[in-house]
Design an enzyme around this catalytic site. Structure first.
Site, PDB file in Angstrom:
ATOM      1  N   SER A   1     -52.432  25.136 -33.752  1.00 12.72           N
ATOM      2  CA  SER A   1     -51.094  24.613 -33.454  1.00 12.72           C
ATOM      3  C   SER A   1     -50.015  25.641 -33.181  1.00 12.72           C
ATOM      4  CB  SER A   1     -50.626  23.715 -34.582  1.00 12.72           C
ATOM      5  OG  SER A   1     -51.237  22.470 -34.446  1.00 12.72           O
TER       6      SER A   1
ATOM      7  N   SER B   1     -49.525  21.328 -32.677  1.00 13.80           N
ATOM      8  CA  SER B   1     -48.444  20.509 -33.160  1.00 13.80           C
ATOM      9  C   SER B   1     -47.096  21.218 -33.180  1.00 13.80           C
ATOM     10  CB  SER B   1     -48.763  20.036 -34.585  1.00 13.80           C
ATOM     11  OG  SER B   1     -48.915  21.149 -35.453  1.00 13.80           O
TER      12      SER B   1
ATOM     13  N   LYS C   1     -40.232  25.304 -37.623  1.00 14.63           N
ATOM     14  CA  LYS C   1     -40.931  24.020 -37.497  1.00 14.63           C
ATOM     15  C   LYS C   1     -40.559  23.142 -38.699  1.00 14.63           C
ATOM     16  CE  LYS C   1     -45.772  22.460 -36.799  1.00 14.63           C
ATOM     17  NZ  LYS C   1     -47.165  22.932 -36.696  1.00 14.63           N
TER      18      LYS C   1
HETATM   19  N1  GLN Z   1     -54.600  19.865 -33.074  1.00 15.66           N
HETATM   20  C1  GLN Z   1     -55.284  20.128 -34.309  1.00 15.66           C
HETATM   21  C2  GLN Z   1     -55.228  18.901 -35.183  1.00 15.66           C
HETATM   22  O1  GLN Z   1     -54.789  17.932 -34.706  1.00 15.66           O
HETATM   23  C3  GLN Z   1     -54.660  21.319 -34.974  1.00 15.66           C
HETATM   24  C4  GLN Z   1     -53.398  21.012 -35.643  1.00 15.66           C
HETATM   25  C5  GLN Z   1     -52.754  22.202 -36.275  1.00 15.66           C
HETATM   26  O2  GLN Z   1     -53.177  23.334 -36.054  1.00 15.66           O
HETATM   27  N2  GLN Z   1     -51.771  21.925 -37.113  1.00 15.66           N
HETATM   28  O3  GLN Z   1     -55.605  18.895 -36.294  1.00 15.66           O
END
Ligand code: GLN
Length: 486
Positions: free
Chosen positions: A178, A154, A79
């Protein structure tokens, strides 16, 4: 079986036995990427020359060194919020465009030392804030099962790259779900270990008390292989936990020896009835296998999203203060220093990141700190205690990973609150610091759905064994035919 269809374990075994060279593996992977990446767009950077060079190094190793490499010749995507010296690191943000890190993240060094080959950096919501990868400043990524749908986020690029068989494994980061949420949307395995178990040195910080790196793979066994390479104490990360890894192996457990917690707060209102039905089918199946199902209550779950969306933006607003045009990446030219800071930040950050900085700065400001941040931290303790009590009674907790299957592009991007709710079943593990893994549980109307296994702190080995025992019994799904199976 084509080379790009092989998983981590099979690839590494063949490369170690010199049945397959690392160079052949890399060239097969880049052929696959060439065929499907224009449809999926999972990557922000690809570096075939570097990958070929690394493959040659592996192929030239003496046999006794090669046989000790757990990930010999395994192509892996990372990532793009983890630093690499060979490729840029943007975190999906314009503010880091062109940024080259002077050092590798610890996880990258550990992968390479184990014989893995980093092929590219995957797309993500800007600074890992989001649940669909639509918030990347560069482009969106399509779900390989249905290109009209998001891959989740994400770590959407990592999940899509694995599901489209461009790589057998990828790293993601999980602050509120994420890794697990995109794994569920793309039909792959996504594992978030205990907070502090994997070094975050070189991970671009989003919310430091929640962030955790983990693998996305095609099987639980492959997730374990990556986990065992990247986990463990790192003196470069002050929050990294000391102590041995739980690498429980041996025969998989019998279901009659397993008590599975079934929390009522993860079942009911707000869940797509088809997801709920599949979850109940999985529970009934496990009961038929002899597992003991224990009804539980985790009463503070209903405050989790609210607490998360105070704590995560508060920490983000502080972490993101360093991006001001002076030291990293993008700088917007301006007449004086203050306007350079201001224009760099307004031009460099996207709307979701700006929203979080505003929310977080407000929550931390004097007069509001006690009402919001402190209160959220107290709620967090209650959520952790709910889990501690539950794990006195059960070995593992089983929940749906997400309330819905992958949604269509644009369906939630205009409504941040709707987007936030797609993490309602995953944020609790981050708040409590416990490990969680999402495994595929089949398809619903031709798109995948996952279930989530949660375990007690630092019992990764046992959690993986249980998830693997499920994976072996539950019917596996075929791979998506991306662009008509090229
Ligand atoms: N979707 C969650 C957020 O927007 C989690 C994001 C993540 O785990 N990086 O914060």
């Amino acid at each position: 079986m084509a080379i790009h269809e092989l998983g981590v374990k099979d690839l590494a075994e063949r490369v170690r036995a010199r049945e397959l060279s690392a160079s052949e593996t890399v060239s097969a992977v880049f052929t696959r990427i060439k065929n499907v990446e224009s449809t999926i767009q999972a990557f922000l950077h690809l570096d075939p020359d570097y990958a070929r060079m690394r493959a040659q190094v592996i192929d030239q190793l003496p046999a006794d060194e090669l046989k000790n490499l757990p990930l010999a010749g395994v192509p892996i995507a990372v990532k793009d919020n983890m630093t690499t010296v060979s490729m840029p690191t943007t975190a999906g943000s314009k503010i880091l465009s062109g940024f080259m890190s002077p050092y590798n993240a610890t996880v990258v060094n550990r992968l390479e030392a184990a014989g893995a080959i980093i092929v590219g950096k995957t797309n993500l919501d800007e600074f890992a804030m989001g649940s669909s990868t639509e918030h990347s400043a560069y482009h969106t990524t399509c779900n390989p099962w249905d290109i009209r749908r998001v891959p989740g986020g994400s770590s959407g690029g990592s999940a899509a790259a694995v599901a489209a068989q461009m790589v057998p494994a990828a790293l993601g980061s999980d602050t509120g779900g994420s890794i697990r949420q995109p794994a569920s949307y793309c039909g792959v395995t996504g594992f978030k270990p205990t907070f502090g178990r994997i070094s975050r040195y070189g991970l671009i910080a989003f919310a430091s008390s929640l962030d955790q790196i983990g693998p996305l793979t095609r099987s639980v066994e492959d997730a374990r292989l990556l986990y065992e390479v990247i986990a463990g104490h790192d003196p470069l990360d002050a929050t990294s936990l000391p102590g041995e890894l739980d690498v429980s192996r041996g025969p998989l457990p019998h279901w009659r020896d397993i008590r599975i917690g079934v929390p009522k707060e993860y079942d009911g209102e707000g869940i797509d009835p088809r997801v709920q039905e599949r979850y109940h089918e999985v529970l009934a199946f496990l009961r038929d296998q002899g597992a003991q199902l224990v009804d539980l209550s985790l009463p503070h779950t209903r405050y989790a999203i609210s607490a998360y969306y105070i704590i995560a933006p508060a920490e983000a607003s502080s972490n993101l203060a360093r991006f001001d045009g002076v030291r990293y990446g993008f700088r917007h030219p301006a007449a004086d220093l203050l306007s350079m800071y201001e224009t760099t930040r307004t031009e460099g950050f996207g709307s979701e990141v700006t929203r979080r900085i505003l929310l977080g700065t407000h929550a931390l400001s004097s007069g509001y700190y006690d009402a919001y941040y402190l209160k959220a931290q107290k709620v967090r303790t209650l959520i952790r205690q709910d889990f501690e009590r539950a794990f006195d009674q059960v070995d593992v907790i089983l929940t749906p990973t997400t309330p819905e299957v992958a949604f269509k592009f644009g369906e939630k991007s205009q409504d941040p609150l709707q987007m936030y709710l797609s993490d309602v079943f995953t944020v609790t593990a981050n708040l409590a610091g416990i490990p969680g893994i999402s495994t595929p549980a089949g398809l619903i109307s031709d798109v995948p759905v996952g279930v989530q296994w949660l375990g007690p702190v630092l019992q990764e080995g046992r959690l993986l064994q249980i998830a693997q025992a499920f994976e072996q019994l539950w019917p596996s799904v075929p791979w998506p035919s991306v662009g008509g199976d090229l």
